[in-house]
Design an enzyme around this catalytic site. Structure first.
Site, mmCIF file in Angstrom:
data_model
loop_
_atom_site.group_PDB
_atom_site.id
_atom_site.type_symbol
_atom_site.label_atom_id
_atom_site.label_comp_id
_atom_site.label_asym_id
_atom_site.label_seq_id
_atom_site.Cartn_x
_atom_site.Cartn_y
_atom_site.Cartn_z
ATOM 1 N N SER A 53 0.637 5.567 0.136
ATOM 2 C CA SER A 53 -0.247 6.703 0.370
ATOM 3 C C SER A 53 0.574 7.894 0.838
ATOM 4 O O SER A 53 1.617 7.722 1.471
ATOM 5 C CB SER A 53 -1.289 6.338 1.438
ATOM 6 O OG SER A 53 -2.039 7.477 1.817
ATOM 7 N N HIS A 83 0.848 -1.186 0.000
ATOM 8 C CA HIS A 83 0.000 0.000 0.000
ATOM 9 C C HIS A 83 0.887 1.241 0.000
ATOM 10 O O HIS A 83 1.863 1.302 0.760
ATOM 11 C CB HIS A 83 -0.909 0.029 1.234
ATOM 12 C CG HIS A 83 -1.660 1.322 1.387
ATOM 13 N ND1 HIS A 83 -2.755 1.639 0.606
ATOM 14 C CD2 HIS A 83 -1.469 2.384 2.221
ATOM 15 C CE1 HIS A 83 -3.212 2.837 0.956
ATOM 16 N NE2 HIS A 83 -2.441 3.306 1.932
#
Length: 409
Positions: A274, A272
């Protein structure tokens, strides 16, 4: 990894190879433990005896560096010292499957008065420490008796840790290791002049080797976290223009060494990414990836590492729906260099349909070799050309050149 010894990590958009003295006790089928350290006689230096363990199903050829850095802790002081490979220890040793071999190093500087009882450790091979003991002259390494293994729970064969040491009984520290490079670099004239990166990985289930048991498939499961900070030092109040956070879960396969010395491994996982922001500046992406890796020994102690990578984007991409156009799904990492010398690495990513992508390159050299001694940093240069040096600018083309220092390369 050198001459057929293989241990791996992942870096940036690609896999990266890290030298054996940093990871030999972390991820492969081979582990190095300190067995005993002692002074044979007055002014005769300290000998450090090691056990090289192989819990794999095949023989392992392990290349031992000519020098490795150690830590010497006495009372409240701590010094960095170099250990040189002993003359009765070859540069390469063969370790049978399920067995072990012995190796020996010698402290390269004279022993100071009162250093008997000091704790010595080799951080690159793990957190374990043993106390330096006075002992009589010993027979050759080949006929030396078996060395006692350090306690898995504390990492010490002798001595008591000082109150400030949290390693004793703490499984977290034994399973924690470096992942991607850790550095701070600077290059003026842009809106992201400084780039800082920290990174680590954690073996989720530890390793059964610490309990003297055969290895398990669970040994390859890891959690990793990398954070990249882009700092606009030239702007008013010097804000961090963007910060990218990158947690991931991955599996690292046991390594394999071919008869010609080429080392092979594979890493795969889910990642992930971000920047932790909201609104128009919010960026996030999820991907699954697989990265086969190979390290090829070269003449003169050099090695070439090659690691292609395939990624597939999954989940919501509303923050950056066209990111595949600029990143693509394929990448390649290559590195050539020495364990304790010059090292050059390059990573590329490319979308064949759009023709867009990026190329980044790092060059590093031990600062201690320039200054004739510590500190234990690397002189680190970094360049980037293409799209998406960070998530905020995934669709912007830019060129960056920075220089600074690295703790891990």
């Amino acid at each position: 990894m050198s001459h057929g010894t293989i241990f791996w990590t992942m870096t940036g958009v690609m896999a990266v190879f890290i030298a054996p003295e940093r990871v030999v006790a972390q991820d492969g089928q081979v582990e190095i433990l300190i067995g005993e350290a002692g002074m044979r006689g007055e002014g005769d230096g300290v000998l450090v005896d090691l056990r090289v363990l192989n819990d794999g199903a095949a023989p392992a050829i392990v290349a031992l560096p000519e020098r490795v850095q150690a830590r010497l802790r006495h009372q409240e002081s701590e010094d960095s010292v170099w250990l040189a490979r002993s003359g009765d220890t070859p540069a390469e040793i063969s370790v049978p499957p399920g067995g072990f071999a012995r190796a020996r190093y010698r402290m390269s500087r004279p022993v100071e008065p009162g250093e008997a009882g000091a704790l010595i450790s080799i951080p690159a091979w793990g957190p374990r420490q043993v106390a330096i003991a006075s002992r009589p002259a010993e027979p050759s390494l080949a006929s030396a008796p078996s060395l006692p293994a350090p306690s898995p729970s504390t990492g010490r064969a002798h001595g008591i840790a000082p109150p400030s040491d949290r390693a004793a009984g703490n499984a977290f520290l034994a399973n924690l290791s470096v992942y991607e490079p850790i550095y701070a670099v600077y290059g003026p004239g842009t809106n992201s002049e400084a780039r800082i990166q920290i990174s680590f990985k954690y073996r989720l289930f530890g390793t059964r080797r610490d309990k003297g048991l055969p290895g398990s498939w669970r040994d390859g499961l890891h959690f990793a976290f990398t954070q990249r900070m882009f700092w606009d030092l030239g702007a008013r109040s010097s804000p961090f223009r963007n910060v990218d956070y990158q947690p991931e879960l991955f599996y690292l396969t046991p390594s394999a060494v071919l008869a010609n010395g080429i080392a092979l491994g594979t890493q795969g996982g889910i990642r992930h990414e971000s920047n932790g922001r909201d609104g128009d500046t919010s960026r996030s992406i999820n991907s699954i990836y697989v990265a086969p890796m190979a390290a090829i020994p070269l003449a003169g102690g050099y090695r070439l590492t090659v690691a292609p990578r395939l990624s597939l984007y999954v989940g919501d991409r509303s923050d950056n729906p066209d990111i595949r156009r600029y990143r693509g799904n394929t990448a390649l990492f290559m590195e050539v260099g020495e364990d304790d010398g010059l090292r050059l690495s390059a990573s590329t990513r490319l979308n064949l349909e759009s023709g867009k992508g990026a190329v980044s390159a790092d060059v590093s050299y031990p600062l201690s070799r320039i200054l004739g001694g510590g500190p234990d940093f690397y002189l680190f240069g970094q360049s980037f050309v293409g799209y998406g040096e960070n998530l905020l600018d995934y669709d912007r083309h830019m060129t960056r050149l920075r220089i600074g220092l690295a703790l891990v390369r």
